[in-house]
Design a protein around this motif. Structure first.
Motif, mmCIF file in Angstrom:
data_model
loop_
_atom_site.group_PDB
_atom_site.id
_atom_site.type_symbol
_atom_site.label_atom_id
_atom_site.label_comp_id
_atom_site.label_asym_id
_atom_site.label_seq_id
_atom_site.Cartn_x
_atom_site.Cartn_y
_atom_site.Cartn_z
ATOM 1 N N VAL A 244 103.585 -68.690 97.030
ATOM 2 C CA VAL A 244 102.900 -69.048 98.085
ATOM 3 C C VAL A 244 101.700 -69.824 98.054
ATOM 4 O O VAL A 244 101.594 -71.076 98.735
ATOM 5 N N ASP A 245 100.831 -69.787 96.959
ATOM 6 C CA ASP A 245 100.037 -70.587 96.515
ATOM 7 C C ASP A 245 100.298 -71.994 96.382
ATOM 8 O O ASP A 245 99.718 -72.897 96.545
ATOM 9 N N ALA A 246 101.494 -71.894 95.637
ATOM 10 C CA ALA A 246 101.944 -73.501 95.210
ATOM 11 C C ALA A 246 102.246 -74.161 96.851
ATOM 12 O O ALA A 246 102.050 -75.218 96.765
ATOM 13 N N MET A 247 103.118 -73.389 97.580
ATOM 14 C CA MET A 247 103.466 -73.945 98.846
ATOM 15 C C MET A 247 102.159 -74.330 99.669
ATOM 16 O O MET A 247 102.277 -75.446 100.352
ATOM 17 N N SER A 248 101.204 -73.302 99.540
ATOM 18 C CA SER A 248 99.649 -73.867 100.387
ATOM 19 C C SER A 248 99.296 -74.896 99.770
ATOM 20 O O SER A 248 98.912 -75.670 100.826
ATOM 21 N N TYR A 249 99.346 -75.083 98.523
ATOM 22 C CA TYR A 249 98.584 -76.364 97.828
ATOM 23 C C TYR A 249 99.423 -77.605 98.592
ATOM 24 O O TYR A 249 98.700 -78.497 98.800
ATOM 25 N N HIS A 250 100.698 -77.388 98.384
ATOM 26 C CA HIS A 250 101.371 -78.671 98.905
ATOM 27 C C HIS A 250 101.062 -78.909 100.298
ATOM 28 O O HIS A 250 100.979 -80.079 100.642
#
Length: 759
Positions: A244-250
């Motif tokens: 979820v953090d990775a998708m938020s960063y994206h």
């Protein structure tokens, strides 16, 4: 019309087993209570956890995990015991806590967001034939298939939307086939598979207030596709703690932005394992990105991850083939290494290890490091504690500790050490067999404004500016610190109050009034025990159970009523069974007359009471019991937790030295105590050569809820009266066992008063 209040959920007798089988005890301890995993056995068979100097060992027992505290033999058991002990909860509160942890509602099951747990038979041992023993690969395939099904798809985006992720982000080529919906009956979660070279290693399931990895070794990482699509050349690799953090960063930094590099996202789903570091390095070797971005949480734990990544990750390594088609990688030298860990709950420690050829070089490294630390100190609220742990000709090891709030100072130091190490590696570039230094800023860190990138996304989605997000982050941190300080203050007050209560109890136990009261209680209890030994029916309580069930197919098959009789007998009751079969209806009607002593030991009565309450819920059973006696039974069974603790005492014996090869009085006393049900440690003896007197010591222990407490208490008082024997016991412990077991059993099996001499 006011809404009806929710109907309380009934306590399913199988629910506790379901909690044990489904909740990962290691995951619960690390996420909910801040334990760190220090060691792990092969395939996750055992884990060593540590927190604030306390160590726990977690291993598997049958179909669930159990833990053991080597420093406290009373602190052990399943996830149920772990929660009861550390969160000071009753069994009912434990049920509510674990239901919430699994995302299960208190009323109804249709809206639940966590998957149903496999039936106990799903984890039961397979038949013993070698051909039918489940392999690790088969177990992994079974568990993964139960979560993802045969045709995995993302059919429910509600959790991702709740985390403020847009459909544009979810539909990005990077995340296609990397996020799924786990659907099992009425339970639905969002699933993130973790991969290694062999495929799916495990699966993380997420929902509101719910996070769980399958009970499989964490030997994989979640990895996206490149943002420009499969099989495109990757220019940047971003490492974060959660998908979820990775998708938020994206969504925050990549989506819709012009000129962004082709990016691959990697997440570890929490605490990083050595195997995951190895997989991330292999991705770097294969994809050959121009940079690696560490996008972990903006807190002490995230900074520890980043510090360790700086030490462990390196630029793409050169591969070379070895025997049997295997590939090996050329490793760059590491003249200095470091590793960050949690030092208790509120501090971070950094271990720095220098490798050198002479002591002089080691001294130079230490001098340089000390100077670097001195430069860091002005930026830290407290001084950085520095300790030299080892200094030899070839190795110097230093440990530094700072408060978590100043962990950025250790990260700055690790970045300095990293730069120095890369400079040293650069000097080897001219040697063909050695990998050279990394490109400048090959590994860089990027922190969110708030705690993590998903929190940034949430606040920015509310219309806040970046400055307002920073203000909110500071407010969140201040609120968290205030909660921590308030909790510490409450704990300190509780400790002081407990000490005051203990001092008050000890003072009260030693008062003349308390001693008179104790003597009267012992006299009354002795009379009760004598009456009970004589079979006085007035002291017994009766319960009748009527059981209606289908008649068993054959005489060899025990009926439900017979099984209930055995359960009640094991719980300490006297049971008579009468049964009558109805040939016309095929039903078997049984009556069980149950008799028990209400003043039995707490442990036995508790077990009997729980058994009766469980049987009363069976649709086959009609239970008849006087309401007043039922209330008395439940009240006596619900003894306070402190009555289940272990007490210890020391028995010292002075006697003439026994003949060679013969046992003396000390051995006889130890045997007497063992026969009475006390746990006895090893007998330690020493003989004075001048007087030929032998001095012996035995450490004994007992539990206040053990069934034979009266006999054990009598034995302690009996040995205390013997010449040459001294019983060293805390006065409060002595008063407590006399209160709970005021009578003992003498050699003839009759009740007698057991008050011993005060020592």
């Amino acid at each position: 019309m006011p809404a009806a209040s929710p109907t309380p959920r009934e306590n399913d007798p199988q629910e506790l087993d379901r909690f044990k089988q489904s909740i990962d005890l290691v995951d619960y301890a690390t996420r909910r209570h801040g334990y760190d995993v220090k060691k792990a056995g092969p395939r996750g068979q055992w884990h060593q956890l540590e927190k604030d100097g306390e160590m726990l060992i977690v291993s598997r027992k049958g179909d669930h995990q159990v833990y053991l505290n080597p420093g406290d033999d009373r602190d052990s058991g399943s996830i149920i015991d772990f929660v009861k002990t550390r969160e000071n909860q009753t069994l009912g509160q434990v049920r509510q806590t674990l239901r919430q942890y699994l995302g299960e509602p208190e009323q109804g099951w249709q809206a639940a967001t966590s998957p149903p747990l496999p039936a106990p038979t799903a984890y039961a041992p397979r038949p013993a034939e070698p051909a039918e023993i489940e392999t690790e690969a088969e177990r992994r395939a079974r568990l993964v298939a139960a979560v993802l099904g045969t045709h995995a798809a993302l059919t429910d985006r509600s959790y991702l939307h709740h985390r403020h992720l847009s459909d544009d982000t979810i539909d990005s080529p990077a995340f296609q086939g990397r996020v799924f919906t786990s659907q099992q009956g009425n339970f639905r979660n969002t699933a993130f598979p973790l991969y290694n070279e062999h495929g799916i290693a495990t699966v993380e399931q997420r929902n509101d207030d719910y996070k769980r990895l399958l009970q499989l070794p964490k030997t994989g990482v979640w990895v996206s596709h490149p943002t420009e699509g499969k099989d495109t050349h990757v220019q940047r690799l971003v490492v974060s703690e959660s998908p979820v953090d990775a998708m938020s960063y994206h969504q925050l930094h990549h989506r819709g932005a012009e000129g962004q590099p082709n990016t691959l996202y990697v997440a570890t789903s929490g605490t990083v394992t050595e195997r995951q570091v190895e997989l991330i390095q292999k991705l770097i070797d294969k994809q050959e990105p121009k940079e690696v971005v560490l996008a972990n949480d903006n807190d002490a734990a995230g900074r520890r991850f980043n510090i360790n990544y700086l030490n462990e990750l390196q630029a793409p390594r050169r591969a070379r083939e070895v025997a049997d088609g295997q590939v090996a990688y050329d490793e760059a030298p590491r003249p200095v290494e470091w590793h960050a860990t949690a030092a208790g709950k509120y501090h971070t420690a950094l271990r720095v290890e220098f490798h050198h050829a002479t002591r002089t070089e080691g001294t130079e490294h230490l001098t340089q490091l000390t100077a670097q630390v001195q430069q860091l100190r002005p930026s830290a609220d407290e001084a950085v504690a520095l300790e030299v742990q080892r200094a030899t000709r070839q190795q110097t090891v230093v440990r530094l500790v700072v408060p978590n709030a100043d962990s950025h100072a250790l990260e700055e130091l690790a970045r300095t050490l990293h730069t120095q190490r890369e400079t040293q590696r650069g000097q080897l570039e001219r040697q063909p067999n050695e990998p050279g230094r990394q490109p400048e800023n090959f590994i860089r860190t990027e922190y969110a404004i708030s705690k993590d990138f998903n929190r940034d996304l949430e606040l920015l989605s509310q219309g806040l500016t970046r400055e307002q997000v920073a203000q909110q982050a500071r407010a969140d941190e201040q609120a968290k610190e205030q909660q921590r300080q308030e909790k510490a203050r409450q704990q300190q007050e509780q400790r002081q109050q407990a000490q005051q209560r203990e001092a008050g109890r000890e003072q009260e136990a030693n008062s003349p009034e308390a001693q008179r009261r104790e003597a009267e209680q012992q006299r009354q209890a002795a009379a009760l025990a004598v009456a009970a030994a004589g079979g006085d029916p007035a002291l017994q309580r009766a319960v009748q159970l009527t059981v209606t069930e289908p008649t068993p197919a054959d005489e060899a098959t025990p009926s439900q009523a017979q099984q209930m009789r055995e359960l009640l007998r094991k719980a300490g009751a006297q049971v008579e069974l009468r049964a009558e079969a109805d040939p016309a209806s095929g039903q078997l009607r049984s009556e069980l007359d149950v008799r028990y002593q209400p003043h039995a030991t707490p442990g036995g009565l508790r077990q009997l009471s729980q058994t009766l309450d469980a049987l009363e819920k069976s649709p086959l059973v009609i239970l008849r019991e006087d309401a007043a006696e039922q209330a008395e039974r439940r009240q006596l069974a619900a003894l306070p937790p402190e009555q289940s603790v272990t007490k210890k005492a020391i028995v010292r014996i002075d006697e003439p030295e026994p003949r060679a090869g013969a046992n003396g009085k000390a051995e006889a006393v130890a045997e007497q105590l063992r026969e009475a049900g006390l746990n006895t440690g090893s007998l330690r003896s020493a003989t004075d050569p001048a007087t030929h007197q032998r001095h012996s010591e035995i450490e004994v222990s007992y539990r206040l809820d053990q069934p034979n407490l009266a006999r054990a208490s009598a034995a302690l008082d009996d040995v205390a009266r013997q010449p040459g024997v001294q019983l060293h016991e805390h006065s409060g412990d002595r008063a407590e066992r006399h209160r709970l077991a005021p009578t003992g059993i003498n050699a003839n099996g009759l009740a007698e008063r057991t008050a011993g001499p005060e020592r």
